[in-house]
Design a protein around this motif. Structure first.
Motif, PDB file in Angstrom:
ATOM      1  N   TYR A 215       0.825  -1.210   0.000  1.00 53.78           N
ATOM      2  CA  TYR A 215       0.000   0.000   0.000  1.00 53.78           C
ATOM      3  C   TYR A 215       0.859   1.259   0.000  1.00 53.78           C
ATOM      4  CZ  TYR A 215      -3.251   3.620   1.341  1.00 53.78           C
ATOM      5  OH  TYR A 215      -3.969   4.772   1.366  1.00 53.78           O
ATOM      6  N   LEU A 216       1.846   1.321   0.864  1.00 52.69           N
ATOM      7  CA  LEU A 216       2.644   2.537   1.007  1.00 52.69           C
ATOM      8  C   LEU A 216       3.471   2.839  -0.234  1.00 52.69           C
ATOM      9  CD1 LEU A 216       3.876   2.262   4.705  1.00 52.69           C
ATOM     10  CD2 LEU A 216       2.045   3.725   3.804  1.00 52.69           C
ATOM     11  N   THR A 217       3.851   1.814  -0.999  1.00 52.03           N
ATOM     12  CA  THR A 217       4.643   2.031  -2.210  1.00 52.03           C
ATOM     13  C   THR A 217       3.773   2.200  -3.452  1.00 52.03           C
ATOM     14  OG1 THR A 217       4.903  -0.366  -2.502  1.00 52.03           O
ATOM     15  CG2 THR A 217       6.650   0.811  -1.308  1.00 52.03           C
ATOM     16  N   GLY A 218       2.454   2.227  -3.272  1.00 47.28           N
ATOM     17  CA  GLY A 218       1.557   2.447  -4.391  1.00 47.28           C
ATOM     18  C   GLY A 218       1.198   1.220  -5.184  1.00 47.28           C
ATOM     19  N   ASN A 219       1.531   0.030  -4.662  1.00 46.22           N
ATOM     20  CA  ASN A 219       1.220  -1.219  -5.359  1.00 46.22           C
ATOM     21  C   ASN A 219      -0.125  -1.778  -4.908  1.00 46.22           C
ATOM     22  OD1 ASN A 219       3.754  -2.078  -7.044  1.00 46.22           O
ATOM     23  ND2 ASN A 219       4.570  -1.306  -5.107  1.00 46.22           N
ATOM     24  N   VAL A 220      -1.181  -0.968  -5.017  1.00 47.04           N
ATOM     25  CA  VAL A 220      -2.485  -1.387  -4.503  1.00 47.04           C
ATOM     26  C   VAL A 220      -3.063  -2.561  -5.295  1.00 47.04           C
ATOM     27  CG1 VAL A 220      -3.027   0.844  -3.478  1.00 47.04           C
ATOM     28  CG2 VAL A 220      -3.628   0.402  -5.870  1.00 47.04           C
ATOM     29  N   ASP A 221      -2.670  -2.710  -6.559  1.00 48.27           N
ATOM     30  CA  ASP A 221      -3.177  -3.834  -7.350  1.00 48.27           C
ATOM     31  C   ASP A 221      -2.658  -5.174  -6.835  1.00 48.27           C
ATOM     32  OD1 ASP A 221      -4.554  -2.098  -8.956  1.00 48.27           O
ATOM     33  OD2 ASP A 221      -3.038  -2.048 -10.543  1.00 48.27           O
ATOM     34  N   ALA A 222      -1.572  -5.125  -6.052  1.00 49.27           N
ATOM     35  CA  ALA A 222      -0.994  -6.358  -5.517  1.00 49.27           C
ATOM     36  C   ALA A 222      -1.581  -6.756  -4.164  1.00 49.27           C
ATOM     37  CB  ALA A 222       0.526  -6.212  -5.381  1.00 49.27           C
ATOM     38  N   LEU A 223      -2.412  -5.893  -3.578  1.00 51.57           N
ATOM     39  CA  LEU A 223      -3.019  -6.217  -2.284  1.00 51.57           C
ATOM     40  C   LEU A 223      -3.873  -7.478  -2.397  1.00 51.57           C
ATOM     41  CD1 LEU A 223      -4.060  -2.617  -1.212  1.00 51.57           C
ATOM     42  CD2 LEU A 223      -2.333  -4.031  -0.080  1.00 51.57           C
ATOM     43  N   SER A 224      -3.867  -8.287  -1.361  1.00 52.26           N
ATOM     44  CA  SER A 224      -4.555  -9.581  -1.430  1.00 52.26           C
ATOM     45  C   SER A 224      -6.064  -9.437  -1.446  1.00 52.26           C
ATOM     46  CB  SER A 224      -4.143 -10.464  -0.250  1.00 52.26           C
ATOM     47  OG  SER A 224      -4.637  -9.929   0.971  1.00 52.26           O
TER      48      SER A 224
END
Length: 347
Positions: A215-224
């Motif tokens: 989340y903090l690095t902007g990779n929200v698409d990778a969130l489970s």
């Protein structure tokens, strides 16, 4: 000197930056991020070192408890000297974490998270991380997160099993959506009733950190976007998709923040792993610990530091914090705990 500091920082995070989903841009975001960790017990001592070493710029450690020998089996930041001295967990953790990464601002809050202070401690960060051992506090975290639009990481681990999820207001269900509005009243397994082994703590805590870093690095698409359960002893792993917020949820849809608005102060029984009752005064207090130490020295052996005071009465001893909260060790009777508090603290 400045160039040397920059070079040292670049080297410190070089392997993390080589991980393409993070890279230099993600690392810069981490360095500017703010995180609050509620609970510096088993999960907190897994989560905090990973976030600090990853370079999260500001980390607030919130914990009400002290270190005891039964903690050392799974609370990996602490050692025997900490337990012998009965140090405040948040303060001891901060001291060790500062040695791991001086670039991170670490703030200590040796206090109980209540309706009185929850917003002041949690509303100014980018992510809240749950390292607690009870649902009453989690519901309080959920209220603050939903009210202020702050994502938070839920985690719990007892026995050999654990559960975790990463909640994002308006994007995922909240805790009330999943478990209802009345789950903060007890009846759940704790490490005091069923025990706990360290591997499940490490796994759940690390999974929480992974979601926070995404989340903090902007990779929200990778969130489970799942509620994940695992049991390291029974070799079980399963997850359920979180989906969307529940219609008519009293918290995230109707915005009724019952834990924040209940304004209840009370007695917490059975701190995890030992015979201890917490007594919390009915209103906010500031206790002059040095003066109190002098007063109590006629009753038993007293030790104190800026965060807490410990008075040993033999079979029973009291740990008093600057906010007036006390842990009465060696008893299980609530009435007796209140009586001892009134007798010796006098508030």
């Amino acid at each position: 000197m400045l160039s040397e500091a920059i070079a040292t920082r670049d080297e410190r995070y070089s392997r993390q930056v080589l991980f393409r989903p993070i890279g230099p841009e993600g690392q810069a975001k981490l360095n500017q991020s703010r995180v609050a960790i509620v609970g510096m017990g088993a999960l907190g001592t897994v989560i905090a070192p990973q976030l600090v070493r990853a370079g999260v710029g500001f980390v607030r450690l919130i914990d009400r408890d002290i270190i005891e020998p039964s903690n050392l089996q799974r609370q990996s930041l602490y050692d025997e000297a900490d337990a012998e001295q009965g140090r405040a967990k948040a303060a001891a953790a901060a001291e060790k974490l500062e040695q791991a990464n001086r670039d991170v601002v670490i703030e200590v809050a040796v206090t109980d998270l209540t309706w009185r202070n929850a917003e002041s401690l949690l509303a100014d960060v980018d992510v809240i991380v749950d390292g607690t051992d009870n649902f009453q506090v989690r519901y309080l975290i959920n209220d603050v997160a939903v009210k202020h639009g702050i994502p938070w990481s839920y985690g719990g681990a007892v026995s050999s099993y654990g559960t975790t999820a990463f909640f994002r207001p308006s994007e995922t269900p909240c805790l009330v959506c999943l478990f209802g509005a009345n789950q903060g009243t007890g009846g759940h397994d704790t490490c005091d009733t069923v025990g706990v082994i360290a591997p499940v703590v490490s796994m759940i805590g690390s999974m929480q950190v992974a979601e926070v870093l995404k989340y903090l690095t902007g990779n929200v698409d990778a969130l489970s976007n799942t509620l994940t359960h695992l049991d390291v002893w029974q070799n079980e792993y399963r997850s359920v998709t979180l989906g969307r917020p529940k219609e008519n949820c009293p918290c995230c849809q109707e915005r009724r923040f019952e834990s924040l608005s209940a304004q209840r102060d009370g007695l917490t029984v059975s701190m995890c792993g030992r015979q201890t009752i917490q007594v919390r005064p009915p209103s906010g207090l500031t206790v002059p610990l040095a003066d109190m130490a002098q007063r109590l020295s006629v009753f038993g052996t007293v030790r104190h530091n800026p965060h807490l005071l410990r008075c040993d009465f033999g079979d029973v001893h009291i740990t008093l914090f600057a906010d007036g909260r006390a842990l009465i060790h060696g008893i299980e009777d609530e009435t007796l705990a209140r009586s001892l508090y009134a007798r010796y603290i006098g508030m």
